[in-house]
Design a protein around this motif. Sequence first.
Motif: not given
Length: 145
Positions: A95-117
């Motif tokens: 669902d759309e709401g879960a999509w947003a919550v999921n993105d919020a939960a994962w965006s910081a750690p994935i963003g940090q990995l992306d910065a390292v990459s």
Amino acid sequence: MHFEPDDVTRALQAFSDASRELLARVARQQGLGTTDVTALYLLRGHGPMGVAELSERLGIRTASTTVLVDRLAAGGLVHRQPHPTDGRRTLVVLDEGAWAVNDAAWSAPIGQLDAVSRSLEPRERAVVLAFLQRATAALARGASS
């Protein structure tokens, strides 16, 4: 016979451990189980799928996946919809709401990995990418043996 992994293998094991700990933290933050969060992550990354496919990706029985989907649906995180070409099948959709919550939960750690990459020099990047592809293939082969 005792096997002592080398330093790169130990670093991969530490990365895997950190990944599992991150999953557990995200699950606690969302008030869900780790399998529930993994299911949401899979639906986010791979799109709608049937219960059987989700079950296979999660490594749990289809009956357990049906209970999981019922729980996520009751929480307003997923819904079922008819398969567009196979009237006998149903898809599980994030669902759309879960999509947003999921993105919020994962965006910081994935963003940090992306910065390292992104900090890698092109030659380093090529070596790391080739290594990770080979390591992933080795794990996939090991899981299917």
